[in-house]
Write a protein that holds these residues in place. Structure first.
Motif, short mmCIF file in Angstrom:
data_model
loop_
_atom_site.label_atom_id
_atom_site.label_comp_id
_atom_site.label_asym_id
_atom_site.label_seq_id
_atom_site.Cartn_x
_atom_site.Cartn_y
_atom_site.Cartn_z
N HIS A 15 60.53 -3.94 -31.58
CA HIS A 15 61.10 -5.14 -30.99
C HIS A 15 61.48 -6.11 -32.10
N HIS A 16 62.72 -6.56 -32.03
CA HIS A 16 63.18 -7.57 -32.97
C HIS A 16 63.67 -8.75 -32.14
N TYR A 17 62.91 -9.82 -32.14
CA TYR A 17 63.26 -11.01 -31.39
C TYR A 17 63.95 -12.01 -32.31
N THR A 18 65.03 -12.55 -31.84
CA THR A 18 65.67 -13.63 -32.58
C THR A 18 65.01 -14.93 -32.13
N ASP A 21 66.05 -15.82 -28.62
CA ASP A 21 65.35 -15.05 -27.58
C ASP A 21 63.96 -15.64 -27.34
N LEU A 22 63.29 -15.94 -28.41
CA LEU A 22 61.95 -16.51 -28.31
C LEU A 22 61.99 -17.88 -27.64
N ASP A 25 62.57 -17.40 -23.92
CA ASP A 25 61.34 -16.94 -23.25
C ASP A 25 60.34 -18.08 -23.08
#
Length: 117
Positions: A15-18, A21-22, A25
């Motif tokens: 998983h690669h969250y930018t 995205d974080l 969320d």
């Protein structure tokens, strides 16, 4: 320590969250938390319980026999207690209606989303 494809926690998934995205969320979770806080506001629970119990005790007070009133030294205690509970319950519910839980503040450091026309 390098992550291996067969790692026990998440086999085959990376998983690669930018940051966006974080941030999205976190904003979603804050909105859900605020909604839950409004639904389970203690004023709603306390007010509702006092109204329900007040109605029950008031009905008992209205239907009390003279012997039950005589036991309380001539005071229809169930009627007066029921009315008091109703008033308190209505107070809590009115308080909830007049001063609702404020919406959550936007997170600091995130740019405000602008509506595009």
């Amino acid at each position: 320590m390098s992550e291996q494809p067969g790692h026990a926690d998440h086999p085959g998934r990376h998983h690669h969250y930018t940051e966006s995205d974080l941030a999205r969320d976190v904003a979603d979770l804050e909105t859900k938390s605020a909604t839950a806080a409004r639904i389970f506001d203690l004023r709603r629970i306390i007010g509702g319980l006092f109204v329900v119990y007040g109605v029950i005790v008031t009905i008992v007070g209205i239907t009390d026999s003279q012997s039950a009133i005589d036991k309380a030294q001539g005071v229809n205690i169930n009627l007066w207690t029921g009315i008091g509970m109703l008033v308190l319950g209505i107070f809590f519910l009115a308080w909830l209606k007049l001063r609702p839980t404020p919406p959550p503040l936007p997170p600091e450091g995130l740019p405000e989303e602008k509506e595009s026309a």
